[in-house]
Scaffold this motif. Structure first.
Motif, PDB file in Angstrom:
ATOM      1  N   TYR A 139     -18.701   5.307 -19.839  1.00  0.00           N
ATOM      2  CA  TYR A 139     -18.265   6.644 -19.959  1.00  0.00           C
ATOM      3  C   TYR A 139     -18.194   7.440 -21.286  1.00  0.00           C
ATOM      4  O   TYR A 139     -17.771   6.752 -22.161  1.00  0.00           O
ATOM      5  CB  TYR A 139     -16.633   6.539 -19.559  1.00  0.00           C
ATOM      6  CG  TYR A 139     -16.617   5.910 -18.107  1.00  0.00           C
ATOM      7  CD1 TYR A 139     -16.308   6.931 -16.934  1.00  0.00           C
ATOM      8  CD2 TYR A 139     -16.975   4.642 -17.742  1.00  0.00           C
ATOM      9  CE1 TYR A 139     -16.279   6.194 -15.703  1.00  0.00           C
ATOM     10  CE2 TYR A 139     -16.853   4.075 -16.530  1.00  0.00           C
ATOM     11  CZ  TYR A 139     -16.597   5.064 -15.466  1.00  0.00           C
ATOM     12  OH  TYR A 139     -16.482   4.445 -14.141  1.00  0.00           O
ATOM     13  N   PRO A 142     -14.468  11.536 -24.432  1.00  0.00           N
ATOM     14  CA  PRO A 142     -14.076  13.209 -24.940  1.00  0.00           C
ATOM     15  C   PRO A 142     -13.723  13.429 -26.345  1.00  0.00           C
ATOM     16  O   PRO A 142     -13.116  12.536 -26.984  1.00  0.00           O
ATOM     17  CB  PRO A 142     -12.674  13.530 -24.162  1.00  0.00           C
ATOM     18  CG  PRO A 142     -12.854  12.330 -22.955  1.00  0.00           C
ATOM     19  CD  PRO A 142     -13.426  11.298 -23.505  1.00  0.00           C
ATOM     20  N   THR A 301     -11.309   3.077 -11.686  1.00  0.00           N
ATOM     21  CA  THR A 301     -10.157   4.201 -12.114  1.00  0.00           C
ATOM     22  C   THR A 301     -10.435   4.528 -13.691  1.00  0.00           C
ATOM     23  O   THR A 301      -9.834   5.487 -13.993  1.00  0.00           O
ATOM     24  CB  THR A 301      -8.811   3.907 -11.888  1.00  0.00           C
ATOM     25  OG1 THR A 301      -8.438   2.745 -12.677  1.00  0.00           O
ATOM     26  CG2 THR A 301      -8.653   3.434 -10.382  1.00  0.00           C
ATOM     27  N   GLY A 303     -12.500   6.806 -15.415  1.00  0.00           N
ATOM     28  CA  GLY A 303     -12.612   7.953 -15.543  1.00  0.00           C
ATOM     29  C   GLY A 303     -11.333   8.594 -15.433  1.00  0.00           C
ATOM     30  O   GLY A 303     -11.171   9.725 -16.305  1.00  0.00           O
ATOM     31  N   MET A 304     -10.659   8.371 -14.414  1.00  0.00           N
ATOM     32  CA  MET A 304      -9.277   9.101 -14.344  1.00  0.00           C
ATOM     33  C   MET A 304      -8.588   8.957 -15.295  1.00  0.00           C
ATOM     34  O   MET A 304      -7.742   9.664 -16.018  1.00  0.00           O
ATOM     35  CB  MET A 304      -8.748   8.696 -12.912  1.00  0.00           C
ATOM     36  CG  MET A 304      -7.258   9.420 -12.598  1.00  0.00           C
ATOM     37  SD  MET A 304      -6.135   8.541 -13.370  1.00  0.00           S
ATOM     38  CE  MET A 304      -6.058   6.996 -12.074  1.00  0.00           C
ATOM     39  N   LEU A 306      -9.110   7.720 -18.251  1.00  0.00           N
ATOM     40  CA  LEU A 306      -9.621   8.339 -19.681  1.00  0.00           C
ATOM     41  C   LEU A 306      -9.255   9.962 -19.596  1.00  0.00           C
ATOM     42  O   LEU A 306      -8.787  10.551 -20.917  1.00  0.00           O
ATOM     43  CB  LEU A 306     -11.129   8.493 -19.599  1.00  0.00           C
ATOM     44  CG  LEU A 306     -12.068   8.932 -20.749  1.00  0.00           C
ATOM     45  CD1 LEU A 306     -11.252   8.598 -22.001  1.00  0.00           C
ATOM     46  CD2 LEU A 306     -13.438   8.760 -20.749  1.00  0.00           C
ATOM     47  N   LYS A 307      -9.258  10.696 -18.512  1.00  0.00           N
ATOM     48  CA  LYS A 307      -8.495  12.134 -18.741  1.00  0.00           C
ATOM     49  C   LYS A 307      -7.166  12.138 -19.185  1.00  0.00           C
ATOM     50  O   LYS A 307      -6.601  12.961 -19.890  1.00  0.00           O
ATOM     51  CB  LYS A 307      -8.892  12.654 -17.392  1.00  0.00           C
ATOM     52  CG  LYS A 307     -10.275  13.018 -16.797  1.00  0.00           C
ATOM     53  CD  LYS A 307     -10.165  13.655 -15.440  1.00  0.00           C
ATOM     54  CE  LYS A 307     -11.730  13.934 -14.984  1.00  0.00           C
ATOM     55  NZ  LYS A 307     -11.701  14.441 -13.729  1.00  0.00           N
ATOM     56  N   LEU A 308      -6.264  11.047 -18.497  1.00  0.00           N
ATOM     57  CA  LEU A 308      -4.944  11.093 -18.867  1.00  0.00           C
ATOM     58  C   LEU A 308      -4.726  10.663 -20.457  1.00  0.00           C
ATOM     59  O   LEU A 308      -3.883  11.213 -21.028  1.00  0.00           O
ATOM     60  CB  LEU A 308      -3.994  10.142 -18.114  1.00  0.00           C
ATOM     61  CG  LEU A 308      -4.166  10.518 -16.602  1.00  0.00           C
ATOM     62  CD1 LEU A 308      -3.507   9.602 -15.598  1.00  0.00           C
ATOM     63  CD2 LEU A 308      -3.338  11.856 -16.290  1.00  0.00           C
ATOM     64  N   ALA A 310      -6.991  11.230 -22.810  1.00  0.00           N
ATOM     65  CA  ALA A 310      -7.261  12.474 -23.566  1.00  0.00           C
ATOM     66  C   ALA A 310      -6.298  13.487 -23.812  1.00  0.00           C
ATOM     67  O   ALA A 310      -6.286  14.264 -24.448  1.00  0.00           O
ATOM     68  CB  ALA A 310      -8.708  12.906 -23.089  1.00  0.00           C
ATOM     69  N   GLN A 311      -5.817  13.732 -22.369  1.00  0.00           N
ATOM     70  CA  GLN A 311      -4.582  14.620 -22.417  1.00  0.00           C
ATOM     71  C   GLN A 311      -3.182  14.106 -23.218  1.00  0.00           C
ATOM     72  O   GLN A 311      -2.007  14.876 -23.048  1.00  0.00           O
ATOM     73  CB  GLN A 311      -4.251  15.095 -20.943  1.00  0.00           C
ATOM     74  CG  GLN A 311      -5.382  15.775 -20.427  1.00  0.00           C
ATOM     75  CD  GLN A 311      -5.451  15.791 -18.975  1.00  0.00           C
ATOM     76  OE1 GLN A 311      -4.476  15.544 -18.337  1.00  0.00           O
ATOM     77  NE2 GLN A 311      -6.195  16.386 -18.079  1.00  0.00           N
ATOM     78  N   ARG A 313      -1.186  11.883 -21.981  1.00  0.00           N
ATOM     79  CA  ARG A 313      -0.312  11.592 -20.922  1.00  0.00           C
ATOM     80  C   ARG A 313      -0.333   9.978 -20.829  1.00  0.00           C
ATOM     81  O   ARG A 313       0.941   9.618 -20.228  1.00  0.00           O
ATOM     82  CB  ARG A 313      -0.791  12.118 -19.450  1.00  0.00           C
ATOM     83  CG  ARG A 313      -1.087  13.597 -19.200  1.00  0.00           C
ATOM     84  CD  ARG A 313       0.315  14.174 -18.657  1.00  0.00           C
ATOM     85  NE  ARG A 313       0.694  13.455 -17.735  1.00  0.00           N
ATOM     86  CZ  ARG A 313       0.344  13.701 -16.479  1.00  0.00           C
ATOM     87  NH1 ARG A 313      -0.571  14.670 -16.332  1.00  0.00           N
ATOM     88  NH2 ARG A 313       0.976  13.201 -15.276  1.00  0.00           N
TER      89      ARG A 313
END
Length: 351
Positions: A139, A142, A301, A303-304, A306-308, A310-311, A313
């Motif tokens: 992956y 970011p 999961t 990728g999901m 990883l978004k959190l 990066a944010q 969260r």
């Protein structure tokens, strides 16, 4: 290059080995920037997994930069910074098409098992690693995600979430108990919050880890060395037990603890890697309508999550307590193998 090589039970060495090379069109070669150590690596070194061959490079977690790509790669490029999933999956077999990446049927390493890094093929505790099925198994990182955040996404955050929270069917308002406040248990504590439980109770013998659990989202903590530990947990419910009990240690006692804590109609989710059988008292359990689940992480999961991360969260960087260079990897093993003595969670091994 240098790598951490398994020499049989109790034996490991950081030494020179041949550089990996592209073997299949879907491979990439990654220059490792950072890796870490998992409890599974310690199991291998203890001889608990005799199928691991002497000479195997250990490790299944890591972040690095792609240096070579196979002829079949179209979505990745040299220079991409990537997280390596601990599970390698072809993406096209019958199991992968169902999202069951942990049981990829491709014969790379071992057909039917997606965890092959550091097990059936050479792993990530090395300066370079060959990654099979790269477009379904890495992956891109970011901007702004540091190594000590991203490294947790290779294995323990998806494991805690998928095998603990998802398999445990955590729902809004539930009371969740997590037995074991080590790295994977704390991953379950942290990611349980994504499903809105009313309480998350961390249970452990180590007061230092229990104190740390509050930083990961635990609303309550209980020391399982207390004579009345079970009564303390039940007092945090309506007296009938927790809705979801997550086992994150891997011993017969801790598994029995989770079964004893769950309410009728509840869920027991076993994450821990067990080295010996645990008794299941079906003569007592059949009437309680509980579900018991277990499994190997799929990393579907990642990728999901990883978004959190990066944010911001999910504060994944809280897991890393000790840092070492690659040439200090033997010291890292000593600290991680004696985690309670060093108050260690995850160790980051980097260039």
């Amino acid at each position: 290059m240098k790598a951490l090589v398994y020499g049989g039970p109790g034996k490991k060495d950081w030494k020179e080995v041949p550089d990996p090379r592209i073997q299949h069109p879907t491979d990439v070669i990654v220059k490792m920037e950072a890796t870490t150590i998992c409890g599974t690596d310690l199991h291998i070194l203890k001889g608990d997994t005799p199928e691991v061959a002497e000479g195997r490079i250990l490790g299944h977690e890591g972040i690095g930069v792609i240096t070579q790509v196979g002829s079949g790669i179209t979505q990745l490029n040299v220079g991409d910074r990537v997280i390596l999933a601990c599970v390698s999956s072809c993406g096209v077999c019958a199991n992968c098409r169902k999202g069951l990446y942990s049981h990829c049927l491709n014969p790379e390493g071992k057909a039917g098992i997606g965890w092959i890094f550091g097990y059936m093929i050479d792993g990530t505790q090395a300066e370079y690693v060959r990654v099979p099925f790269a477009e379904n198994s890495v992956y891109k990182v970011p901007e702004g995600v540091a190594d000590d955040e991203g490294i947790l996404l290779s294995d323990i955050l998806p494991t805690g979430f998928e095998i603990g929270v998802q398999y445990g069917h955590v729902r809004p308002g539930d009371v969740v108990a997590v037995v074991g406040a080590g790295p994977v248990g704390l991953s379950a504590v942290m990611t349980a919050g994504l499903h809105g439980p009313s309480r998350v109770i961390a249970i452990d013998l180590d007061d230092a880890r229990l104190a740390r659990a509050k930083d990961f989202g635990a609303t309550d903590t209980v020391n399982s060395g207390d004579p009345d530990w079970r009564e303390q947990v039940l007092a945090l419910t309506d007296g009938a037990g927790v809705d979801v009990a997550i086992e994150a240690v891997g011993t017969p006692r801790t598994f029995t603890m989770t079964v004893d804590l769950v309410r009728p109609g509840g869920h027991v989710a076993n994450i821990g890697v067990h080295g010996k059988p645990a008794e299941l008292a079906l003569n007592e359990l059949w009437i309680r309508n509980i579900d018991i689940s277990m499994g190997l992480v799929n990393t579907n999961t990642l990728g999901m999550l990883l978004k959190l991360v990066a944010q911001h969260r999910l504060p994944a960087d809280k897991f890393v307590t000790h840092r070492f260079t690659f040439d200090q990897i033997l010291d890292a093993y000593d600290v991680f193998g004696n985690a309670a003595q060093h108050d260690a969670l995850k160790v980051l091994i980097h260039r």
